[in-house]
Design a protein around this motif. Structure first.
Motif, PDB file in Angstrom:
ATOM      1  N   TYR A 154       0.831  -1.206   0.000  1.00  7.75           N
ATOM      2  CA  TYR A 154       0.000   0.000   0.000  1.00  7.75           C
ATOM      3  C   TYR A 154       0.860   1.249   0.000  1.00  7.75           C
ATOM      4  N   LEU A 155       0.221   2.364  -0.330  1.00  5.88           N
ATOM      5  CA  LEU A 155       0.852   3.685  -0.266  1.00  5.88           C
ATOM      6  C   LEU A 155      -0.159   4.646   0.329  1.00  5.88           C
ATOM      7  N   TRP A 158      -3.614   3.966  -1.797  1.00  4.55           N
ATOM      8  CA  TRP A 158      -3.690   2.977  -2.867  1.00  4.55           C
ATOM      9  C   TRP A 158      -3.219   1.658  -2.267  1.00  4.55           C
ATOM     10  N   PHE A 159      -3.837   0.546  -2.660  1.00  5.17           N
ATOM     11  CA  PHE A 159      -3.414  -0.733  -2.094  1.00  5.17           C
ATOM     12  C   PHE A 159      -3.733  -1.881  -3.044  1.00  5.17           C
ATOM     13  N   SER A 160      -3.003  -2.967  -2.841  1.00  9.76           N
ATOM     14  CA  SER A 160      -3.230  -4.207  -3.579  1.00  9.76           C
ATOM     15  C   SER A 160      -4.171  -5.088  -2.766  1.00  9.76           C
ATOM     16  N   HIS A 161      -5.225  -5.592  -3.422  1.00  6.55           N
ATOM     17  CA  HIS A 161      -6.196  -6.483  -2.768  1.00  6.55           C
ATOM     18  C   HIS A 161      -5.828  -7.925  -3.100  1.00  6.55           C
ATOM     19  N   HIS A 162      -5.608  -8.729  -2.081  1.00  6.54           N
ATOM     20  CA  HIS A 162      -5.083 -10.084  -2.264  1.00  6.54           C
ATOM     21  C   HIS A 162      -6.001 -10.962  -3.101  1.00  6.54           C
ATOM     22  N   LEU A 201      -5.303  -3.094  -8.131  1.00  5.75           N
ATOM     23  CA  LEU A 201      -4.948  -1.913  -7.367  1.00  5.75           C
ATOM     24  C   LEU A 201      -6.220  -1.126  -7.084  1.00  5.75           C
ATOM     25  N   TYR A 202      -6.394  -0.713  -5.813  1.00  2.00           N
ATOM     26  CA  TYR A 202      -7.575   0.040  -5.387  1.00  2.00           C
ATOM     27  C   TYR A 202      -7.155   1.369  -4.777  1.00  2.00           C
ATOM     28  N   VAL A 254      -8.878   0.569  -9.304  1.00  2.00           N
ATOM     29  CA  VAL A 254      -8.166   1.451 -10.228  1.00  2.00           C
ATOM     30  C   VAL A 254      -7.771   0.685 -11.486  1.00  2.00           C
ATOM     31  N   THR A 255      -7.179  -0.487 -11.329  1.00  4.21           N
ATOM     32  CA  THR A 255      -6.745  -1.265 -12.489  1.00  4.21           C
ATOM     33  C   THR A 255      -7.837  -2.237 -12.923  1.00  4.21           C
TER      34      THR A 255
END
Length: 646
Positions: free
Chosen positions: A86-87, A94-98, A103-104, A115-116
């Motif tokens: 995440y950032l 922004w973060f990656s959902h497992h 990317l959200y 987002v992606t």
């Protein structure tokens, strides 16, 4: 009037303790990756009641809140081990959902929005904000191409979700870092067969008007130099950690010259198993706050960028990770012998230390906690090995007259990892019952310089075993433990150490293997890209691998086993399949040696269910007590031990 009480003399191993298997099974709340956002601080926190979901927490002047509601799981799967998921920026993230690797973006108190695009086969990690171009720069791993291994690149992800590959061609990338003025990008890359702690390269490029990376040049690194954590100072000077001296020390790059900033026999970095690690950060252009490891113990300090001097900072911690700084505020993850990992906030201006999150909210009384002693001792071929020694500790009991405690030797996993002195209830379970414990930093461990780390090259199953054996012999020789009651336990890679110690040495009287590796050749078949050539470093190059695998794999030397053993195996384990344990069990049965074998339905490589942890810990204790003829408590469940009375 206070009445003096004395400890009850009771056989070691038979002491009762409030640190029960159920207490150990309750576990610790995972805490990871603190990140400042102005005056706020974010971090990841595990939810064991929700299947281990990782959620993003934020603490600011209004208190602490959860930013990513269920079912969102903030976790990256890049390199399989993830990290850098995440950032945090401007109150959102922004973060990656497992679950889907997308990317959200989540705004403060809002709902996450993708987002992606879906179903691209792309995974993302290690984000840096390029606000001037309305994009993130990240490591991308592409699993959509149908190749044997995924393709790794550095990629720009626009706020609208558009993806643009910036850097490609290397096997692996990490740590993209944008200069404060947005005009330059630094990054790390490395190639197979290397792992990032063997050899990495630091590159620098200019960011063109269209966002492309041009004028790329190699700054440092190579096949025999491991670079970690590039960072820009507030004034735009590139810093990094290199082990070119034999120790991971701080360096800087300015005016086309690389200079050593703080030379010391200490480690200012840890191996890059995960993205997003941070062992130093800038307080100002003149000061760097850093964690450094000496003899396996972490310290916090401030390095002057003027003269490289290091000023220690006093903290209660002996294991320090993930150092972040915002102004005078330092945030870190810290632990110590009586402190389970916790997220701490330290004000360099002098305010008291504040703990923002505890991994274990309720700890046992300190009188039940064994505080380890850092020791060194001679090992094979003139080496010196290192370990943490825990003597038994319980305010209610003492050994019988003239009794020495049994010893449990533990070899950590990894195997490129390190044992630390941070409180682990799984260790205190044993020490509070009268067992001594030796947690070994065998040759190959981190925290003692590159030369020590390289001792395991082509020597896995040899050096680690020798150092565990030497540690047990050393403690027996100095009269600290009973030489007739030496035990060894380990899991996965540590299980290989257990099995090898019992097959090739005659020191240990019994052992416990948790889903232990008994056949090295099987690891190659199940390896993913990141570790696909790791075995070649640890054991032998491909042309010699099969012969060395056979020579060192306990599964081919099971006839040499002479000591009782207990095995624990998840039936759904795909990394170390049940057959690896079952072959060893059959060998002990054939030799009429005491053996116990516990299988667990629904468990894979590593036991996650609380009842599995309780069952295995209690079974292991029961096994040791029976093997050594110590009375078994009435409330300890019995297990079947074959051949014990033969």
């Amino acid at each position: 009037m206070t009445v003096a009480t004395s400890k009850q003399a009771t056989p070691c191993g038979a002491w009762t303790s409030p640190i029960t298997a159920a207490v150990v099974a309750a576990g610790a709340v995972p805490l990871a990756q603190p990140m400042p956002d102005g005056a706020a601080i974010g971090w990841l926190e595990g939810r064991t009641s929700e299947g281990g979901r990782m959620t993003l927490m934020v603490h600011d002047a209004d208190g602490t809140r959860e930013l990513t509601p269920a079912p969102f799981n903030v976790r990256s799967r890049v390199h399989e081990y993830g990290g850098g998921a995440y950032l945090l920026s401007s109150g959102g993230a922004w973060f990656s959902h497992h679950a889907d690797n997308r990317l959200y973006r989540v705004e403060n108190d809002g709902q996450p929005v993708a987002v992606t695009a879906a179903d691209t086969g792309h995974r993302f990690a290690d984000f840096v904000l390029d606000a001037g171009r309305s994009r993130l720069v990240a490591v991308r791993e592409d699993h959509s191409l149908g190749a044997t291994y995924p393709v790794n690149t550095l990629c720009a992800v626009g706020f609208d979700g558009a993806e643009t590959v910036l850097i490609e061609g290397s096997d692996f990338y990490a740590a993209p870092r944008l200069s404060p003025d947005g005009r330059q990008l630094a990054w790390l890359c490395w190639e197979l067969p290397h792992m990032p702690w063997e050899g990495t390269a630091l590159w620098l490029g200019d960011v063109a008007a269209d966002g492309a990376i041009v004028n790329r040049r190699l700054i440092a690194g190579g096949a025999d130099e491991a670079i970690c954590q590039p960072e820009w100072s507030p004034g735009g000077v590139l810093h990094f950690v290199s082990d070119r001296s034999g120790w991971w020390n701080l360096y800087r790059y300015a005016a086309d010259v690389v200079d050593a900033l703080c030379e010391r026999w200490a480690e200012f970095a840890v191996p890059q198993w995960n993205f997003g690690g941070s062992q130093y950060a800038f307080r100002s252009e003149e000061q760097i706050v850093c964690a450094y490891i000496e003899m396996g113990v972490s310290h916090l300090g401030i390095v002057s960028t003027h003269d490289g001097s290091l000023t220690p900072l006093e903290t209660p911690y002996e294991d320090i990770r993930d150092v972040k700084v915002s102004g005078d505020i330092v945030t870190l993850l810290g632990g110590a012998p009586t402190i389970a990992p916790e997220l701490a906030r330290i004000d360099l201006a002098g305010a008291p230390l504040e703990v923002l999150a505890h991994s274990i909210p309720q700890l046992p009384a300190t009188s039940y906690l064994a505080v380890p002693l850092a020791i060194s001792y001679p090992s094979a071929n003139g080496r010196t090995a290192y370990a943490f020694y825990y003597a038994p500790a319980n305010p209610d009991y003492a050994p019988l007259p003239d009794e020495l405690p049994p010893l449990i030797v533990i070899g950590h996993g990894g195997p490129t990892s390190m044992a630390t002195s941070t409180l682990k209830l799984s260790t205190q379970y044993w020490t509070s019952r009268g067992f001594a414990v030796l947690d070994v930093n065998y040759g190959g461990s981190t925290g003692f310089g590159r030369e020590y780390r390289n001792l395991l090259q082509h020597q896995w199953g040899v050096v680690d075993v020798e150092d565990c054996v030497a540690g047990a012999r050393h403690l027996a020789a100095i009269g600290a433990v009973d030489p007739e009651r030496l035990l060894i336990r380990g899991s996965s890679a540590g299980g290989l150490t257990v099995l090898s110690a019992l097959a090739f040495h005659d020191v240990f009287k019994a052992g416990a293997s948790y889903y232990g590796v008994s056949d090295l050749a099987g690891l190659d078949a199940d390896s993913h890209k990141f570790e696909s050539r790791y075995n070649a470093y640890l054991t032998a190059p491909p042309e010699r691998a099969q012969a060395v695998y056979r020579e060192r794999s306990p599964i081919h030397h099971s006839d040499k086993l002479r000591s009782p053993m207990i095995f624990f195996q998840g039936l759904d384990d795909k990394v170390v399949p049940p057959q690896q344990s079952e072959s060893m069990v059959d060998a002990l049965r054939a030799q009429k040696l005491p053996v116990a074998y516990l299988t667990l339905e629904g468990e894979g490589h590593g036991f996650r269910k609380a009842d599995s942890v309780v069952r295995t810990l209690e079974a292991e204790l029961y096994f040791y007590l029976r093997v050594f003829g110590i009375a078994v408590p009435a409330d300890l469940p019995a297990i079947e031990i074959e051949n014990l009375d033969v």
